[in-house]
Design a protein around this motif. Structure first.
Motif, PDB file in Angstrom:
ATOM      1  N   ALA A  68       0.824  -1.204   0.000  1.00 35.82           N
ATOM      2  CA  ALA A  68       0.000   0.000   0.000  1.00 35.82           C
ATOM      3  C   ALA A  68       0.858   1.253   0.000  1.00 35.82           C
ATOM      4  CB  ALA A  68      -0.936  -0.007   1.206  1.00 35.82           C
ATOM      5  N   ARG A  69       1.982   1.210   0.697  1.00 33.23           N
ATOM      6  CA  ARG A  69       2.884   2.368   0.709  1.00 33.23           C
ATOM      7  C   ARG A  69       3.482   2.595  -0.679  1.00 33.23           C
ATOM      8  NH1 ARG A  69       4.096   0.280   5.916  1.00 33.23           N
ATOM      9  NH2 ARG A  69       5.888  -0.894   5.117  1.00 33.23           N
ATOM     10  N   VAL A  70       3.853   1.515  -1.352  1.00 36.00           N
ATOM     11  CA  VAL A  70       4.378   1.643  -2.715  1.00 36.00           C
ATOM     12  C   VAL A  70       3.301   2.203  -3.642  1.00 36.00           C
ATOM     13  CG1 VAL A  70       5.161   0.342  -4.728  1.00 36.00           C
ATOM     14  CG2 VAL A  70       6.144  -0.139  -2.476  1.00 36.00           C
ATOM     15  N   ALA A  71       2.067   1.720  -3.506  1.00 34.46           N
ATOM     16  CA  ALA A  71       0.967   2.198  -4.337  1.00 34.46           C
ATOM     17  C   ALA A  71       0.729   3.692  -4.112  1.00 34.46           C
ATOM     18  CB  ALA A  71      -0.301   1.406  -4.042  1.00 34.46           C
ATOM     19  N   ALA A  72       0.796   4.134  -2.862  1.00 38.35           N
ATOM     20  CA  ALA A  72       0.597   5.547  -2.554  1.00 38.35           C
ATOM     21  C   ALA A  72       1.701   6.394  -3.178  1.00 38.35           C
ATOM     22  CB  ALA A  72       0.550   5.753  -1.049  1.00 38.35           C
ATOM     23  N   ARG A  73       2.931   5.908  -3.143  1.00 35.22           N
ATOM     24  CA  ARG A  73       4.031   6.642  -3.764  1.00 35.22           C
ATOM     25  C   ARG A  73       3.851   6.696  -5.283  1.00 35.22           C
ATOM     26  NH1 ARG A  73       9.007   3.415  -2.041  1.00 35.22           N
ATOM     27  NH2 ARG A  73      10.099   4.926  -3.373  1.00 35.22           N
ATOM     28  N   ALA A  74       3.391   5.587  -5.865  1.00 35.80           N
ATOM     29  CA  ALA A  74       3.147   5.562  -7.310  1.00 35.80           C
ATOM     30  C   ALA A  74       2.055   6.558  -7.686  1.00 35.80           C
ATOM     31  CB  ALA A  74       2.760   4.158  -7.751  1.00 35.80           C
ATOM     32  N   ARG A  75       1.010   6.601  -6.885  1.00 37.53           N
ATOM     33  CA  ARG A  75      -0.074   7.549  -7.147  1.00 37.53           C
ATOM     34  C   ARG A  75       0.437   8.983  -7.101  1.00 37.53           C
ATOM     35  NH1 ARG A  75      -6.082   7.890  -4.351  1.00 37.53           N
ATOM     36  NH2 ARG A  75      -6.383  10.127  -4.637  1.00 37.53           N
ATOM     37  N   ALA A  76       1.300   9.286  -6.130  1.00 36.82           N
ATOM     38  CA  ALA A  76       1.839  10.642  -6.025  1.00 36.82           C
ATOM     39  C   ALA A  76       2.673  11.000  -7.252  1.00 36.82           C
ATOM     40  CB  ALA A  76       2.683  10.761  -4.757  1.00 36.82           C
ATOM     41  N   VAL A  77       3.444  10.041  -7.762  1.00 35.85           N
ATOM     42  CA  VAL A  77       4.236  10.287  -8.966  1.00 35.85           C
ATOM     43  C   VAL A  77       3.327  10.558 -10.159  1.00 35.85           C
ATOM     44  CG1 VAL A  77       5.814   9.238 -10.638  1.00 35.85           C
ATOM     45  CG2 VAL A  77       6.234   8.961  -8.181  1.00 35.85           C
ATOM     46  N   LEU A  78       2.280   9.762 -10.308  1.00 36.58           N
ATOM     47  CA  LEU A  78       1.357   9.934 -11.429  1.00 36.58           C
ATOM     48  C   LEU A  78       0.615  11.266 -11.347  1.00 36.58           C
ATOM     49  CD1 LEU A  78      -0.101   6.316 -11.712  1.00 36.58           C
ATOM     50  CD2 LEU A  78       1.634   7.393 -13.161  1.00 36.58           C
ATOM     51  N   GLU A  79       0.258  11.679 -10.153  1.00 38.27           N
ATOM     52  CA  GLU A  79      -0.401  12.977  -9.995  1.00 38.27           C
ATOM     53  C   GLU A  79       0.531  14.117 -10.383  1.00 38.27           C
ATOM     54  OE1 GLU A  79      -1.668  12.900  -5.920  1.00 38.27           O
ATOM     55  OE2 GLU A  79      -3.713  12.311  -6.457  1.00 38.27           O
ATOM     56  N   GLU A  80       1.807  13.996  -9.985  1.00 35.75           N
ATOM     57  CA  GLU A  80       2.772  15.055 -10.255  1.00 35.75           C
ATOM     58  C   GLU A  80       3.158  15.104 -11.736  1.00 35.75           C
ATOM     59  OE1 GLU A  80       7.293  16.405  -8.859  1.00 35.75           O
ATOM     60  OE2 GLU A  80       6.261  14.734  -7.875  1.00 35.75           O
ATOM     61  N   ARG A  81       3.212  13.947 -12.376  1.00 36.96           N
ATOM     62  CA  ARG A  81       3.653  13.875 -13.766  1.00 36.96           C
ATOM     63  C   ARG A  81       2.513  13.414 -14.675  1.00 36.96           C
ATOM     64  NH1 ARG A  81       8.877  10.380 -12.224  1.00 36.96           N
ATOM     65  NH2 ARG A  81       8.980   9.953 -14.476  1.00 36.96           N
ATOM     66  N   MET A  82       1.346  13.933 -14.427  1.00 38.59           N
ATOM     67  CA  MET A  82       0.145  13.487 -15.126  1.00 38.59           C
ATOM     68  C   MET A  82       0.245  13.669 -16.641  1.00 38.59           C
ATOM     69  SD  MET A  82      -3.768  14.693 -14.345  1.00 38.59           S
ATOM     70  CE  MET A  82      -3.731  13.921 -12.727  1.00 38.59           C
ATOM     71  N   ALA A  83       0.829  14.783 -17.078  1.00 44.64           N
ATOM     72  CA  ALA A  83       0.899  15.055 -18.511  1.00 44.64           C
ATOM     73  C   ALA A  83       1.963  14.231 -19.220  1.00 44.64           C
ATOM     74  CB  ALA A  83       1.155  16.538 -18.751  1.00 44.64           C
ATOM     75  N   GLY A  84       2.915  13.688 -18.471  1.00 43.65           N
ATOM     76  CA  GLY A  84       3.977  12.877 -19.070  1.00 43.65           C
ATOM     77  C   GLY A  84       4.378  11.754 -18.142  1.00 43.65           C
ATOM     78  N   PRO A  85       3.479  10.795 -17.901  1.00 42.33           N
ATOM     79  CA  PRO A  85       3.751   9.731 -16.924  1.00 42.33           C
ATOM     80  C   PRO A  85       4.782   8.734 -17.445  1.00 42.33           C
ATOM     81  CG  PRO A  85       1.725   9.279 -18.086  1.00 42.33           C
ATOM     82  CD  PRO A  85       2.158  10.636 -18.542  1.00 42.33           C
ATOM     83  N   PRO A  86       5.492   8.077 -16.526  1.00 38.39           N
ATOM     84  CA  PRO A  86       6.447   7.044 -16.929  1.00 38.39           C
ATOM     85  C   PRO A  86       5.728   5.756 -17.310  1.00 38.39           C
ATOM     86  CG  PRO A  86       6.359   7.167 -14.551  1.00 38.39           C
ATOM     87  CD  PRO A  86       5.476   8.281 -15.072  1.00 38.39           C
ATOM     88  N   THR A  87       6.428   4.847 -17.939  1.00 38.36           N
ATOM     89  CA  THR A  87       5.880   3.516 -18.183  1.00 38.36           C
ATOM     90  C   THR A  87       5.787   2.773 -16.860  1.00 38.36           C
ATOM     91  OG1 THR A  87       8.053   2.509 -18.506  1.00 38.36           O
ATOM     92  CG2 THR A  87       6.953   3.457 -20.465  1.00 38.36           C
ATOM     93  N   LEU A  88       5.064   1.672 -16.861  1.00 36.93           N
ATOM     94  CA  LEU A  88       4.953   0.874 -15.642  1.00 36.93           C
ATOM     95  C   LEU A  88       6.325   0.380 -15.202  1.00 36.93           C
ATOM     96  CD1 LEU A  88       3.110  -0.512 -13.544  1.00 36.93           C
ATOM     97  CD2 LEU A  88       2.978  -2.476 -15.111  1.00 36.93           C
ATOM     98  N   GLU A  89       7.159  -0.024 -16.158  1.00 32.08           N
ATOM     99  CA  GLU A  89       8.493  -0.533 -15.818  1.00 32.08           C
ATOM    100  C   GLU A  89       9.358   0.555 -15.197  1.00 32.08           C
ATOM    101  OE1 GLU A  89      12.223  -2.946 -17.907  1.00 32.08           O
ATOM    102  OE2 GLU A  89      10.523  -2.265 -19.110  1.00 32.08           O
ATOM    103  N   ARG A  90       9.329   1.745 -15.776  1.00 32.17           N
ATOM    104  CA  ARG A  90      10.136   2.832 -15.230  1.00 32.17           C
ATOM    105  C   ARG A  90       9.618   3.277 -13.873  1.00 32.17           C
ATOM    106  NH1 ARG A  90      10.784   6.550 -20.695  1.00 32.17           N
ATOM    107  NH2 ARG A  90      12.264   5.154 -21.794  1.00 32.17           N
ATOM    108  N   LEU A  91       8.306   3.313 -13.729  1.00 33.72           N
ATOM    109  CA  LEU A  91       7.721   3.704 -12.447  1.00 33.72           C
ATOM    110  C   LEU A  91       8.108   2.707 -11.366  1.00 33.72           C
ATOM    111  CD1 LEU A  91       5.884   5.549 -10.802  1.00 33.72           C
ATOM    112  CD2 LEU A  91       3.926   4.218 -11.619  1.00 33.72           C
ATOM    113  N   ALA A  92       8.022   1.430 -11.695  1.00 35.04           N
ATOM    114  CA  ALA A  92       8.399   0.404 -10.719  1.00 35.04           C
ATOM    115  C   ALA A  92       9.873   0.528 -10.342  1.00 35.04           C
ATOM    116  CB  ALA A  92       8.102  -0.980 -11.286  1.00 35.04           C
ATOM    117  N   ALA A  93      10.731   0.777 -11.340  1.00 37.01           N
ATOM    118  CA  ALA A  93      12.161   0.904 -11.064  1.00 37.01           C
ATOM    119  C   ALA A  93      12.432   2.095 -10.148  1.00 37.01           C
ATOM    120  CB  ALA A  93      12.930   1.052 -12.374  1.00 37.01           C
ATOM    121  N   GLU A  94      11.741   3.204 -10.375  1.00 39.58           N
ATOM    122  CA  GLU A  94      11.912   4.380  -9.524  1.00 39.58           C
ATOM    123  C   GLU A  94      11.521   4.083  -8.079  1.00 39.58           C
ATOM    124  OE1 GLU A  94      10.022   7.898 -10.896  1.00 39.58           O
ATOM    125  OE2 GLU A  94      10.678   7.638 -12.974  1.00 39.58           O
TER     126      GLU A  94
END
Length: 334
Positions: free
Chosen positions: A171-197
Motif C-alpha cells: 500500500a505504501r508503494v501504491a501511494a508513492r506511485a499515485r503521487a508520482v502519477l499525480e505530479e507527472r500526469m501530462a507525461g507519466p512514466p511507463t509501468l516498468e520505469r515507475l516500478a524501477a523508480e
C-alpha cells in the motif's frame, strides 16, 4: 416512439446548492468505464434498470431504487435491460454530507452509505423533486429537499466510513506511485520505469496498486486526468487547453474519456457551468449528438444560443423530463 429512445443527459450546477452536482439522463447503449467520484453519488432510477459493478460484483438498481456510491469508490455503469435506464442524480460533496450528518444524525467520523442499492421509492421521488426545484429556481425547496434526502438515506443506510490507512508495504508503494502519477500526469512514466523508480517490479506494483485503489495505474490515471480536466473546465479553461494540460493527446481524446466517466462531453459540461441561470428550463440535448459534434469538430456547438436561452423546455416524451415531476400521477416525483 423513436424520440423517447434517444440518449439524453444534462449535467449542471445550481448556485444555491454549493458543493453539489446535478444530473438528469436517459441512457440506452452508454457504458461507464471503471471510475470514481470525489463526491457522493445519489442516483434515483425513474425507469429501466442500471447495472454497475461495485465491490465484488454487479449491483442492479431498478425503478424506485437508488444507486449509492461513496467518494473514491471504483464502479462502472450500464443498462440492465434493452430499453436502458432513466434517472436523476445529486452528487453532494463529502463536506456537504458531513455537515448534514453532524446536524441530523448520531453518526461519528466520516459518514457514508453501507449498501450500494436501496429500494426506497419515497426517497427516489425526493431526489427528482430536488432537481425540479433547481429548474424552477426555488432555492428554499432545493436546499430543504436535499437535506431531507441525505438525512433519510444516512438514517436508513448510513454508517461510518473506514479510515484508509497505509499499513502494508504494498500500500505504501501504491501511494508513492499515485503521487508520482499525480505530479507527472501530462507525461507519466511507463509501468516498468515507475516500478524501477520505486524499487519494485512491474507486476508487484500493478498488484499493489489494484489492491489499494481498485484499478490498475493506467485506469486510475485516466480517471484522475478527467477529474483535473473538470476543475480546469470549471475555472474557464477551454476543452482543448484542458486536454493538453492533463495529458490527453487532443480534444477528441478528452471528449471520449470525459463522456465515458462524467456522462456528457466536456463542452456540454462547461456550457452548463457558464449558463447556470439560463439552464433553469431543464433543456436536455441528445448526448450522442454532443459526442459526435465534439469528436468531429473539436468544438461545442450542439445548441444555438437561442435554444440555450429559451425559457420553455421542449418535451421529448414524459412529464419527468419536460415538466414538473408532480404534473402526472405516474411521475417518479409525485
Amino acid at each position: 416512439m423513436a424520440e423517447t429512445r434517444k440518449e439524453r443527459a444534462r449535467h449542471w450546477q445550481y448556485d444555491e446548492l454549493p458543493g453539489v452536482d446535478l444530473l438528469r439522463a436517459r441512457y440506452i447503449r452508454k457504458a461507464f468505464v471503471r471510475h470514481t467520484h470525489e463526491n457522493f453519488v445519489i442516483a434515483a432510477i425513474a425507469d429501466g434498470v442500471e447495472v454497475f459493478h461495485h465491490g465484488a460484483g454487479d449491483q442492479y438498481a431498478g425503478a424506485g431504487s437508488l444507486a449509492l456510491v461513496n467518494p473514491d469508490t471504483p464502479h462502472t455503469g450500464r443498462a440492465g435491460v434493452p430499453e436502458g435506464w432513466r434517472y436523476g442524480a445529486v452528487y453532494p460533496s463529502p463536506e456537504v454530507v458531513a455537515a448534514i450528518a453532524a446536524e441530523t444524525t448520531t453518526l461519528r467520523g466520516a459518514p457514508g452509505f453501507v449498501t450500494p442499492v436501496l429500494d426506497d421509492p419515497h426517497t427516489a421521488r425526493l431526489v427528482h423533486r430536488v432537481l425540479r426545484a433547481t429548474d424552477e429556481g426555488n432555492a428554499l425547496a432545493a436546499d430543504t429537499l436535499l437535506r431531507v434526502v441525505v438525512t433519510r438515506l444516512l438514517r436508513l443506510n448510513g454508517g461510518t466510513l473506514p479510515r484508509r490507512e497505509v499499513r502494508t508495504a504494498g500500500a505504501r508503494v501504491a501511494a508513492r506511485a499515485r503521487a508520482v502519477l499525480e505530479e507527472r500526469m501530462a507525461g507519466p512514466p511507463t509501468l516498468e520505469r515507475l516500478a524501477a523508480e520505486l524499487g519494485t517490479s512491474p507486476f508487484a506494483l500493478l498488484r499493489a496498486f489494484r489492491d489499494t485503489y481498485g484499478m490498475p495505474p493506467h485506469t486510475w490515471l485516466t480517471d484522475a486526468r478527467v477529474r483535473r480536466a473538470r476543475r480546469l473546465l470549471d475555472a474557464g479553461t477551454s476543452p482543448s487547453e484542458a486536454a493538453a494540460t492533463v495529458g490527453f493527446t487532443d480534444q477528441p481524446h478528452l471528449n471520449r474519456h470525459f463522456s465515458r466517466i462524467v456522462g456528457v462531453p466536456p463542452g456540454a459540461y462547461q456550457r452548463e457551468r457558464k449558463n447556470v441561470q439560463d439552464a433553469r428550463g431543464g433543456l436536455l440535448v441528445p448526448s450522442g449528438a454532443w459526442q459526435r459534434n465534439e469528436q468531429c469538430n473539436g468544438r461545442t456547438d450542439g445548441m444555438s444560443q437561442t435554444r440555450r436561452r429559451s425559457p420553455t423546455a421542449p418535451s421529448y416524451g414524459t412529464p419527468w423530463e419536460s415538466g414538473s415531476p408532480s404534473d402526472s400521477p405516474a411521475s417518479p416525483s409525485e
